[in-house]
Design a protein around this motif. Structure first.
Motif, PDB file in Angstrom:
ATOM      1  N   ILE A  90     -70.920 -37.379  24.753  1.00  0.00           N
ATOM      2  CA  ILE A  90     -70.849 -35.938  24.456  1.00  0.00           C
ATOM      3  C   ILE A  90     -72.097 -35.202  24.933  1.00  0.00           C
ATOM      4  O   ILE A  90     -71.986 -34.250  25.704  1.00  0.00           O
ATOM      5  N   PRO A  91     -73.309 -35.604  24.552  1.00  0.00           N
ATOM      6  CA  PRO A  91     -74.479 -34.881  25.096  1.00  0.00           C
ATOM      7  C   PRO A  91     -74.664 -35.105  26.596  1.00  0.00           C
ATOM      8  O   PRO A  91     -75.157 -34.228  27.305  1.00  0.00           O
ATOM      9  N   LEU A  92     -74.244 -36.274  27.081  1.00  0.00           N
ATOM     10  CA  LEU A  92     -74.345 -36.569  28.508  1.00  0.00           C
ATOM     11  C   LEU A  92     -73.500 -35.601  29.335  1.00  0.00           C
ATOM     12  O   LEU A  92     -73.835 -35.315  30.489  1.00  0.00           O
ATOM     13  N   ALA A  93     -72.450 -35.068  28.739  1.00  0.00           N
ATOM     14  CA  ALA A  93     -71.567 -34.132  29.452  1.00  0.00           C
ATOM     15  C   ALA A  93     -72.321 -32.904  29.948  1.00  0.00           C
ATOM     16  O   ALA A  93     -71.948 -32.306  30.958  1.00  0.00           O
ATOM     17  N   PHE A  94     -73.382 -32.525  29.265  1.00  0.00           N
ATOM     18  CA  PHE A  94     -74.139 -31.338  29.669  1.00  0.00           C
ATOM     19  C   PHE A  94     -75.002 -31.602  30.902  1.00  0.00           C
ATOM     20  O   PHE A  94     -75.396 -30.663  31.589  1.00  0.00           O
ATOM     21  N   ALA A  95     -75.283 -32.870  31.183  1.00  0.00           N
ATOM     22  CA  ALA A  95     -76.060 -33.215  32.375  1.00  0.00           C
ATOM     23  C   ALA A  95     -75.168 -33.793  33.477  1.00  0.00           C
ATOM     24  O   ALA A  95     -75.327 -33.454  34.646  1.00  0.00           O
ATOM     25  N   GLN A  96     -74.237 -34.664  33.106  1.00  0.00           N
ATOM     26  CA  GLN A  96     -73.380 -35.367  34.062  1.00  0.00           C
ATOM     27  C   GLN A  96     -71.939 -35.426  33.532  1.00  0.00           C
ATOM     28  O   GLN A  96     -71.522 -36.461  32.986  1.00  0.00           O
ATOM     29  N   PRO A  97     -71.173 -34.345  33.674  1.00  0.00           N
ATOM     30  CA  PRO A  97     -69.805 -34.345  33.124  1.00  0.00           C
ATOM     31  C   PRO A  97     -68.939 -35.489  33.644  1.00  0.00           C
ATOM     32  O   PRO A  97     -68.149 -36.066  32.894  1.00  0.00           O
ATOM     33  N   TRP A  98     -69.097 -35.840  34.915  1.00  0.00           N
ATOM     34  CA  TRP A  98     -68.257 -36.900  35.482  1.00  0.00           C
ATOM     35  C   TRP A  98     -68.596 -38.268  34.898  1.00  0.00           C
ATOM     36  O   TRP A  98     -67.719 -39.112  34.738  1.00  0.00           O
ATOM     37  N   LEU A  99     -69.855 -38.467  34.550  1.00  0.00           N
ATOM     38  CA  LEU A  99     -70.244 -39.717  33.913  1.00  0.00           C
ATOM     39  C   LEU A  99     -69.658 -39.793  32.497  1.00  0.00           C
ATOM     40  O   LEU A  99     -69.205 -40.858  32.057  1.00  0.00           O
ATOM     41  N   SER A 100     -69.625 -38.667  31.811  1.00  0.00           N
ATOM     42  CA  SER A 100     -68.987 -38.621  30.492  1.00  0.00           C
ATOM     43  C   SER A 100     -67.506 -38.949  30.597  1.00  0.00           C
ATOM     44  O   SER A 100     -66.974 -39.721  29.800  1.00  0.00           O
ATOM     45  N   LEU A 101     -66.850 -38.371  31.589  1.00  0.00           N
ATOM     46  CA  LEU A 101     -65.433 -38.668  31.793  1.00  0.00           C
ATOM     47  C   LEU A 101     -65.215 -40.152  32.094  1.00  0.00           C
ATOM     48  O   LEU A 101     -64.237 -40.753  31.638  1.00  0.00           O
ATOM     49  N   ALA A 102     -66.138 -40.739  32.849  1.00  0.00           N
ATOM     50  CA  ALA A 102     -66.038 -42.172  33.139  1.00  0.00           C
ATOM     51  C   ALA A 102     -66.177 -42.990  31.849  1.00  0.00           C
ATOM     52  O   ALA A 102     -65.469 -43.989  31.665  1.00  0.00           O
ATOM     53  N   LEU A 103     -67.067 -42.561  30.957  1.00  0.00           N
ATOM     54  CA  LEU A 103     -67.201 -43.254  29.676  1.00  0.00           C
ATOM     55  C   LEU A 103     -65.930 -43.107  28.840  1.00  0.00           C
ATOM     56  O   LEU A 103     -65.485 -44.068  28.200  1.00  0.00           O
ATOM     57  N   TYR A 104     -65.330 -41.917  28.840  1.00  0.00           N
ATOM     58  CA  TYR A 104     -64.070 -41.722  28.107  1.00  0.00           C
ATOM     59  C   TYR A 104     -62.986 -42.643  28.669  1.00  0.00           C
ATOM     60  O   TYR A 104     -62.229 -43.259  27.916  1.00  0.00           O
ATOM     61  N   ALA A 105     -62.932 -42.731  29.993  1.00  0.00           N
ATOM     62  CA  ALA A 105     -61.946 -43.618  30.623  1.00  0.00           C
ATOM     63  C   ALA A 105     -62.252 -45.079  30.293  1.00  0.00           C
ATOM     64  O   ALA A 105     -61.333 -45.880  30.083  1.00  0.00           O
ATOM     65  N   GLY A 106     -63.535 -45.418  30.223  1.00  0.00           N
ATOM     66  CA  GLY A 106     -63.920 -46.781  29.859  1.00  0.00           C
ATOM     67  C   GLY A 106     -63.481 -47.150  28.453  1.00  0.00           C
ATOM     68  O   GLY A 106     -63.011 -48.266  28.205  1.00  0.00           O
ATOM     69  N   VAL A 107     -63.631 -46.215  27.526  1.00  0.00           N
ATOM     70  CA  VAL A 107     -63.171 -46.467  26.155  1.00  0.00           C
ATOM     71  C   VAL A 107     -61.664 -46.698  26.146  1.00  0.00           C
ATOM     72  O   VAL A 107     -61.168 -47.624  25.504  1.00  0.00           O
ATOM     73  N   ALA A 108     -60.940 -45.861  26.874  1.00  0.00           N
ATOM     74  CA  ALA A 108     -59.485 -46.042  26.946  1.00  0.00           C
ATOM     75  C   ALA A 108     -59.151 -47.419  27.516  1.00  0.00           C
ATOM     76  O   ALA A 108     -58.244 -48.104  27.020  1.00  0.00           O
ATOM     77  N   ALA A 109     -59.880 -47.845  28.536  1.00  0.00           N
ATOM     78  CA  ALA A 109     -59.620 -49.147  29.148  1.00  0.00           C
ATOM     79  C   ALA A 109     -59.833 -50.286  28.157  1.00  0.00           C
ATOM     80  O   ALA A 109     -59.083 -51.275  28.164  1.00  0.00           O
TER      81      ALA A 109
END
Length: 194
Positions: free
Chosen positions: A157-176
């Motif tokens: 969540i805080p990472l989204a303010f610096a690197q939104p795509w990295l946050s999305l990758a983490l969200y996808a990783g959790v789903a995986a």
């Protein structure tokens, strides 16, 4: 109380959530493949959100096979989960509409975090009703995947303010992590029937 109405209501709400998400994807005006290009990011976020909702439905379904009865606290905990899941289409749409702006990616993560925490509350309520030696408690174990998921959301969540795509990758990783089949409920329920 019987669990049947709770399961039926939950299934209905989740079906509506998925329907709302797919209706958010706008049909392109062109008939050539190039007209689909702008929809690729929208489609990918739809897939991610669909997978998340499907994971919650799947886990809810398996968990309730081990549930024998529900209480008023169970109903409220379940509604709490459904409330947060019902915000997934909004968070997905807001993120798409604003081209993954940092605040929207963080808000998406906040909805995922709140959904995870509300699921944990539902699990705790069910454990307290069924006891520490129940099939439910034994199948759930320590819930390492649940706590890892929460930690990754808190990081993303805080990472989204610096690197939104990295946050999305983490969200996808959790789903995986959650896509790996978990056979604990099936195995324990089969053992009980023997």
């Amino acid at each position: 109380m019987s669990k049947g109405r709770l399961e039926a209501f939950s299934d209905g709400v989740i079906a509506v959530i998925i329907t709302i998400m797919v209706l958010e994807m706008k049909v392109p005006h062109g008939a050539d493949p190039a007209a689909l290009a702008p929809l690729v990011p929208v489609f990918l976020s739809y897939v991610l959100s669909f997978v998340y909702v499907a994971i919650y439905w799947n886990n809810h379904h398996h968990m309730f096979h081990a549930v024998h009865h529900v209480t008023g606290a169970t109903l409220w905990a379940n509604l709490h989960l459904l409330f947060w899941l019902s915000l997934v289409p909004f968070a997905t749409g807001w993120m798409d509409e604003n081209h993954y702006a940092p605040i929207t990616v963080a808000a998406y993560g906040a909805v995922l975090l709140a959904s995870a925490l509300s699921y944990s509350i539902l699990v705790r309520v069910l454990r307290s009703i069924h006891g520490p030696n129940s099939i439910l408690a034994r199948a759930l174990g320590k819930d390492f995947k649940g706590w890892i998921s929460v930690a990754l959301y808190v990081l993303a969540i805080p990472l989204a303010f610096a690197q939104p795509w990295l946050s999305l990758a983490l969200y996808a990783g959790v789903a995986a992590i959650w896509l790996v089949p978990d056979r604990r409920f099936e195995r324990l329920l089969a053992e009980e029937k023997r």
